[in-house]
Write a protein that holds these residues in place. Structure first.
Motif, short mmCIF file in Angstrom:
data_model
loop_
_atom_site.label_atom_id
_atom_site.label_comp_id
_atom_site.label_asym_id
_atom_site.label_seq_id
_atom_site.Cartn_x
_atom_site.Cartn_y
_atom_site.Cartn_z
N LEU A 2 0.83 -1.21 0.00
CA LEU A 2 0.00 0.00 0.00
C LEU A 2 0.86 1.26 0.00
CD1 LEU A 2 -3.12 0.21 -0.05
CD2 LEU A 2 -2.35 -2.05 0.53
N ASP A 3 2.07 1.17 0.50
CA ASP A 3 3.02 2.29 0.40
C ASP A 3 3.31 2.54 -1.09
OD1 ASP A 3 4.93 4.25 0.95
OD2 ASP A 3 6.50 2.82 1.52
N ALA A 4 3.60 1.46 -1.83
CA ALA A 4 3.88 1.59 -3.26
C ALA A 4 2.69 2.19 -4.01
CB ALA A 4 4.26 0.23 -3.85
N ASN B 9 0.47 4.20 -2.88
CA ASN B 9 0.43 5.64 -2.60
C ASN B 9 1.52 6.40 -3.35
OD1 ASN B 9 -1.67 6.67 -0.50
ND2 ASN B 9 -1.14 4.58 0.09
N HIS B 10 2.68 5.80 -3.49
CA HIS B 10 3.73 6.45 -4.28
C HIS B 10 3.22 6.67 -5.71
CE1 HIS B 10 6.96 4.68 -1.41
NE2 HIS B 10 6.36 5.72 -0.90
N ALA B 11 2.57 5.64 -6.27
CA ALA B 11 2.08 5.74 -7.64
C ALA B 11 1.02 6.83 -7.76
CB ALA B 11 1.52 4.39 -8.09
N THR C 54 -0.71 12.83 0.91
CA THR C 54 -0.87 11.62 1.75
C THR C 54 0.40 11.39 2.58
OG1 THR C 54 -1.96 10.78 -0.23
CG2 THR C 54 -1.97 9.36 1.70
N HIS C 55 1.56 11.56 1.94
CA HIS C 55 2.80 11.36 2.70
C HIS C 55 2.99 12.42 3.78
CE1 HIS C 55 3.94 7.94 0.33
NE2 HIS C 55 5.05 7.80 1.05
N LEU C 56 2.65 13.66 3.47
CA LEU C 56 2.79 14.71 4.49
C LEU C 56 1.92 14.39 5.71
CD1 LEU C 56 3.89 17.74 5.07
CD2 LEU C 56 1.51 18.37 4.61
N PRO D 145 2.76 1.38 11.23
CA PRO D 145 3.55 1.20 10.01
C PRO D 145 3.19 2.24 8.95
CG PRO D 145 2.63 -0.90 10.75
CD PRO D 145 1.98 0.18 11.58
N HIS D 146 4.23 2.72 8.25
CA HIS D 146 4.08 3.77 7.22
C HIS D 146 2.97 3.42 6.21
CE1 HIS D 146 5.24 6.76 4.28
NE2 HIS D 146 5.67 5.85 3.42
N GLY D 147 3.02 2.20 5.68
CA GLY D 147 2.06 1.80 4.65
C GLY D 147 0.64 1.74 5.19
N GLY E 207 -0.60 3.65 7.67
CA GLY E 207 -1.06 5.04 7.80
C GLY E 207 -1.50 5.59 6.44
N LEU E 208 -0.72 5.30 5.42
CA LEU E 208 -1.05 5.78 4.07
C LEU E 208 -2.34 5.15 3.56
CD1 LEU E 208 2.49 5.49 2.43
CD2 LEU E 208 1.32 7.63 2.97
N ALA E 209 -2.49 3.85 3.81
CA ALA E 209 -3.69 3.14 3.34
C ALA E 209 -4.93 3.71 3.99
CB ALA E 209 -3.56 1.65 3.65
FE LIG Z 1 6.25 5.99 1.31
#
Ligand SMILES: [Fe+2]
Length: 409
Positions: free
Chosen positions: A211-213, A215-217, A280-282, A295-297, A299-301
């Motif tokens: 899910l981190d990936a 969000n990067h996309a 989303t990253h901020l 976990p980072h991913g 939080g992003l999800a």
């Molecule tokens: Fe990330």
């Protein structure tokens, strides 16, 4: 005159863009076997000492350590090991690694792990070349590295893309900020993406990193400096993830599924290297400053659906192309925003990430503080420049509030 383009929502064919392709990456099952040759190149240039940065156990459990140790022995190289880098590493953790390496004098730095050890290895590689500069200088942007020791990344997850980009993230606990440093000096010179090394990654962690990936996309394709190149990479990521992530929980030991997700994560890494991340990253970094154990991913999800609701109208065309593999039938109309947010959330739930902020101990009473942390971050300015919509405190508040509970409730 060449200048970065500010797209109005459409990707334009001749959009001036800075295309970054730096790291030599060995990809595929067995790629870790290339470590002997990679280290051999440095050995032939006279290097003897290697500083290695790892997490606690993943370098052992994955099998990577045995292969790297073998490569060191074959090349008759010595090493010093800085292990135990935790998820969301602090500037102090990086300082410890730098201190340990200083007396040893490595000529090459190898990071083995998920994002945290690799990021720590990149920061350490830069600091070891800059006498008198600290990790705090690096992460408060008082110091911008111009050079670093050669960095080699052995990637053990499929999410961060850090093995192919110039970013390194760390937290400054006393300032309650998590920040990314970026420098051309911090690209790994070589990297290894070997899906066989990800087979021991537990289910939840595997989902979160993917899910981190994703969000990067999504973020890379929607910045103000995005390009056709970035969109291509982002669409590739989403397409591959949509095909393979639903199968992951029953195929944790399947090299093909892992390899596909590793590819998706790598191309999304190149995408953010070319375009950067934004809202989303901020907002996740603020969440992480308040709750470092999340976990980072994850939080992003949690935040992604509410962020999409805000940004979709401004980038409906691009986002519809990008999200069609998980939300079929999108037409690229502004009014789809609400449905897109709900459908993407339904999809994250369906693949096994069902938490919202209220499930990880964040309540309505914390929202004000999260907004303040985000808006006092030194990363805010950059995010404002890159974001497809004007980020206001009200919008940030809305995103956190809409992420407390499922959107469908
Ligand atoms: Fe990330």
């Amino acid at each position: 005159m060449w200048r970065p383009f500010k797209p109005s929502g459409e990707i334009v064919e001749m959009n001036p863009s800075e295309i970054r392709l730096r790291t030599t990456l060995y990809f595929g099952p067995g790629a870790v076997g290339r470590m002997e040759d990679i280290l051999g190149r440095y050995r032939r240039r006279g290097a003897r000492r290697v500083g290695i940065v790892t997490g606690t156990k993943s370098h052992i459990l994955s099998g990577a350590w045995d292969r790297v140790e073998e490569a060191l022995e074959k090349n008759d190289m010595e090493f010093e090991l800085s292990s135990g880098v935790p998820p969301n590493p602090t500037v102090d953790v990086i300082e410890e690694a730098v201190e340990l390496f200083k007396s040893f004098g490595p000529e090459v730095i190898v990071g083995i792990g998920g994002g945290s050890p690799i990021d720590a290895s990149k920061a350490a590689g830069a600091l070891l070349k800059s006498e008198g500069k600290s990790a705090l200088d690096l992460y408060t942007y008082r110091f911008h590295p111009k050079e670093a020791l050669p960095i080699v990344a052995v990637n053990l997850t499929h999410g961060t893309g850090t093995e192919v980009d110039r970013y390194a993230v760390a937290t400054i606990p006393e300032k309650r900020v998590k920040l990314g440093a970026a420098s051309d000096a911090m690209y790994p010179e070589f990297a290894v993406d070997d899906p066989e090394l990800t087979l021991s990654l537990p289910e939840k962690q595997s989902l979160y990193v993917t899910l981190d990936a994703v969000n990067h996309a999504v973020e890379a394709a929607t910045t103000t400096v995005t390009s056709r190149f970035t969109e291509m990479l982002s669409r590739e990521c989403l397409g591959v993830v949509a095909d393979h992530l639903p199968r992951l929980k029953d195929h944790l030991k399947d090299v093909e599924v892992r390899g596909a997700l590793m590819h998706a994560s790598m191309v999304a890494g190149v995408a953010i290297d070319n375009s950067r991340a934004h809202i989303t990253h901020l907002l996740e970094h603020a969440l992480s400053a308040l709750k470092p154990e999340v976990p980072h991913g994850l939080g992003l999800a949690i935040l992604l659906p509410a962020v999409l609701k805000e940004i979709y109208p401004a980038r409906a065309e691009v986002l519809s192309r990008l999200l069609r593999p998980i939300v079929p039938g999108l037409k690229g109309r502004e009014e789809e925003a609400e449905a897109v947010a709900r459908e993407v959330e339904r999809w994250t739930f369906s693949v096994g990430v069902e938490e919202k902020l209220s499930d990880i101990g964040i309540g309505e009473e914390d929202v004000g503080e999260l907004v303040e942390i985000a808006f006092s971050s030194p990363a805010l300015k950059g995010t404002e420049k890159l974001s497809p919509v004007g980020l206001t405190r009200e919008m940030a508040r809305r995103i956190y509030e809409n992420s407390l509970y499922p959107l469908s409730e």
